[in-house]
Structures are given as C-alpha cells and as structure tokens.
Scaffold this active site. Sequence first.
Site, PDB file in Angstrom:
ATOM      1  N   GLY A  48     119.212   4.061  34.963  1.00 30.76           N
ATOM      2  CA  GLY A  48     118.394   2.954  34.494  1.00 30.76           C
ATOM      3  C   GLY A  48     119.100   1.640  34.769  1.00 30.76           C
ATOM      4  O   GLY A  48     120.340   1.596  34.799  1.00 30.76           O
ATOM      5  N   GLN A  53     121.124  -7.161  34.471  1.00 30.35           N
ATOM      6  CA  GLN A  53     122.362  -6.540  34.971  1.00 30.35           C
ATOM      7  C   GLN A  53     122.657  -6.918  36.420  1.00 30.35           C
ATOM      8  O   GLN A  53     123.768  -6.698  36.906  1.00 30.35           O
ATOM      9  CB  GLN A  53     122.304  -5.010  34.838  1.00 30.35           C
ATOM     10  CG  GLN A  53     122.325  -4.542  33.390  1.00 30.35           C
ATOM     11  CD  GLN A  53     122.266  -3.028  33.300  1.00 30.35           C
ATOM     12  OE1 GLN A  53     121.202  -2.451  33.309  1.00 30.35           O
ATOM     13  NE2 GLN A  53     123.414  -2.388  33.238  1.00 30.35           N
ATOM     14  N   CYS A  97     126.789   2.957  30.607  1.00 37.30           N
ATOM     15  CA  CYS A  97     126.075   1.786  31.120  1.00 37.30           C
ATOM     16  C   CYS A  97     126.784   1.275  32.374  1.00 37.30           C
ATOM     17  O   CYS A  97     128.011   1.181  32.380  1.00 37.30           O
ATOM     18  CB  CYS A  97     126.062   0.692  30.047  1.00 37.30           C
ATOM     19  SG  CYS A  97     125.224  -0.815  30.550  1.00 37.30           S
ATOM     20  N   LEU A  98     126.013   0.944  33.398  1.00 38.95           N
ATOM     21  CA  LEU A  98     126.617   0.449  34.644  1.00 38.95           C
ATOM     22  C   LEU A  98     127.369  -0.868  34.432  1.00 38.95           C
ATOM     23  O   LEU A  98     128.245  -1.210  35.211  1.00 38.95           O
ATOM     24  CB  LEU A  98     125.546   0.281  35.727  1.00 38.95           C
ATOM     25  CG  LEU A  98     124.882   1.587  36.198  1.00 38.95           C
ATOM     26  CD1 LEU A  98     123.755   1.295  37.176  1.00 38.95           C
ATOM     27  CD2 LEU A  98     125.911   2.523  36.822  1.00 38.95           C
ATOM     28  N   HIS A 139     117.718   1.925  25.498  1.00 44.28           N
ATOM     29  CA  HIS A 139     118.969   1.335  25.992  1.00 44.28           C
ATOM     30  C   HIS A 139     118.650   0.163  26.922  1.00 44.28           C
ATOM     31  O   HIS A 139     119.222  -0.937  26.778  1.00 44.28           O
ATOM     32  CB  HIS A 139     119.775   2.418  26.731  1.00 44.28           C
ATOM     33  CG  HIS A 139     120.992   1.915  27.444  1.00 44.28           C
ATOM     34  ND1 HIS A 139     122.266   2.356  27.142  1.00 44.28           N
ATOM     35  CD2 HIS A 139     121.148   1.022  28.464  1.00 44.28           C
ATOM     36  CE1 HIS A 139     123.138   1.730  27.930  1.00 44.28           C
ATOM     37  NE2 HIS A 139     122.487   0.930  28.755  1.00 44.28           N
ATOM     38  N   GLU A 140     117.717   0.372  27.856  1.00 47.47           N
ATOM     39  CA  GLU A 140     117.385  -0.684  28.816  1.00 47.47           C
ATOM     40  C   GLU A 140     116.685  -1.858  28.144  1.00 47.47           C
ATOM     41  O   GLU A 140     116.923  -3.022  28.482  1.00 47.47           O
ATOM     42  CB  GLU A 140     116.512  -0.132  29.947  1.00 47.47           C
ATOM     43  CG  GLU A 140     117.158   0.950  30.798  1.00 47.47           C
ATOM     44  CD  GLU A 140     118.541   0.585  31.321  1.00 47.47           C
ATOM     45  OE1 GLU A 140     118.794  -0.600  31.582  1.00 47.47           O
ATOM     46  OE2 GLU A 140     119.382   1.492  31.458  1.00 47.47           O
ATOM     47  N   HIS A 143     118.936  -4.350  26.687  1.00 46.74           N
ATOM     48  CA  HIS A 143     119.476  -5.321  27.660  1.00 46.74           C
ATOM     49  C   HIS A 143     118.602  -6.583  27.721  1.00 46.74           C
ATOM     50  O   HIS A 143     119.108  -7.685  27.930  1.00 46.74           O
ATOM     51  CB  HIS A 143     119.522  -4.708  29.065  1.00 46.74           C
ATOM     52  CG  HIS A 143     120.725  -3.858  29.336  1.00 46.74           C
ATOM     53  ND1 HIS A 143     122.010  -4.361  29.303  1.00 46.74           N
ATOM     54  CD2 HIS A 143     120.846  -2.546  29.675  1.00 46.74           C
ATOM     55  CE1 HIS A 143     122.862  -3.375  29.609  1.00 46.74           C
ATOM     56  NE2 HIS A 143     122.197  -2.270  29.821  1.00 46.74           N
TER      57      HIS A 143
HETATM   58 ZN    ZN Z   1     123.013  -0.432  30.254  1.00 50.02          ZN
END
Ligand code: ZN
Length: 172
Positions: A48, A53, A97-98, A139-140, A143
């Site tokens: 995701g 991001q 998370c990236l 989660h996304e 962000h």
């Molecule tokens: Zn994330």
Amino acid sequence: MSLRRILTVDTDMAVLKQVSTPVETVDDDLRALMDDMLETMYDAPGIGLAAIQVGVPKRVIVMDLARGEDEEPAPRYFVNPEILWASEETQPYEEGCLSVPEIYDEVERPARVKLRYLDYHGKTVEEDAEGLYAVCIQHEMDHLEGVLFIDHLSRLKRERAVKKVAKAAKAA
Ligand code: ZN
C-alpha cells in the site's frame, strides 16, 4: 510511468505529517500520479502507498494485496476514501510501512470497516473490508491525516523506530 522517491521518517517527517487535501476531479493527471505510485509501490516492494509518501499531499492511495509470484496483480486505487462505519471488534496486526523501513510492530484497529471512495475512473464505490484489506486501508488512510503507524505505539517505541531508520540510512 516513472518511479518516485519514497519519503522516510528520518529525513521527511515534516512532509509525512501534513494533512492531505481532497481531490477535485479524477483526471488523466491524477491517473498518471496513481500509475507512478503503483509502480513505485511494486518496486519497493510494498502492498500500500499513500500519495503523501511520494510528497504529494492529495487524498490518494494505491494498494495491491495479491501475494506471491504466481498470483495475478490486483491493483486497487482509492481517491478521497472515507470510513462510513467501523466495527467495535478490533484485531491486532504486525504492521510495517515503506516510510519507516525495516520496522514492524503490532497495531490494534477495527476488524471491519465500510468504505466509500472514488476509483481509478472517478466512479463512487462503497465496499466492506476485513482482514488484511481492513488493516491496510486504515493504515493508508492514517497517512492522509499525517498519522504514521508508529504514532499508535508508545513514545519510547516511536522514538526508537525513528532513530533506527536514521541509523540504517546513514549506514547505507
Ligand atoms: Zn505506511
């Protein structure tokens, strides 16, 4: 399509903390952004990615929960997603998370949610999500509010995570 740089907490915390703004129209420019985001997410690799991001403060998310080499890709696109309902029942899941590379910890979130969003073509979709899908979309969507999964942890764990990411980046 092109790869974008994924922002990380050690150097880009101020951007990641921004609240993203709603998209007015789903047009070719936005689809180009979503294509880039998907390619960037696959390359990372991750399941995701939110637009912030890659430094774009718009309410856009891409996702693909298909796993394994032999599974067909199943990209999903979310524009202006909203949670219409969330279950009282929660479930823990070890998240990563990236933007917080190599850090994993358990976060507890509602087990099921009802969503509304615009898809790749700007069509309104309402959908129920559970399991990994529910975890990932929540989660996304965090962000989009400038919230990272480490914000759900204790302050000590959060500070340790950011330090670890900074140290790994320096070593690389
Ligand atoms: Zn994330």
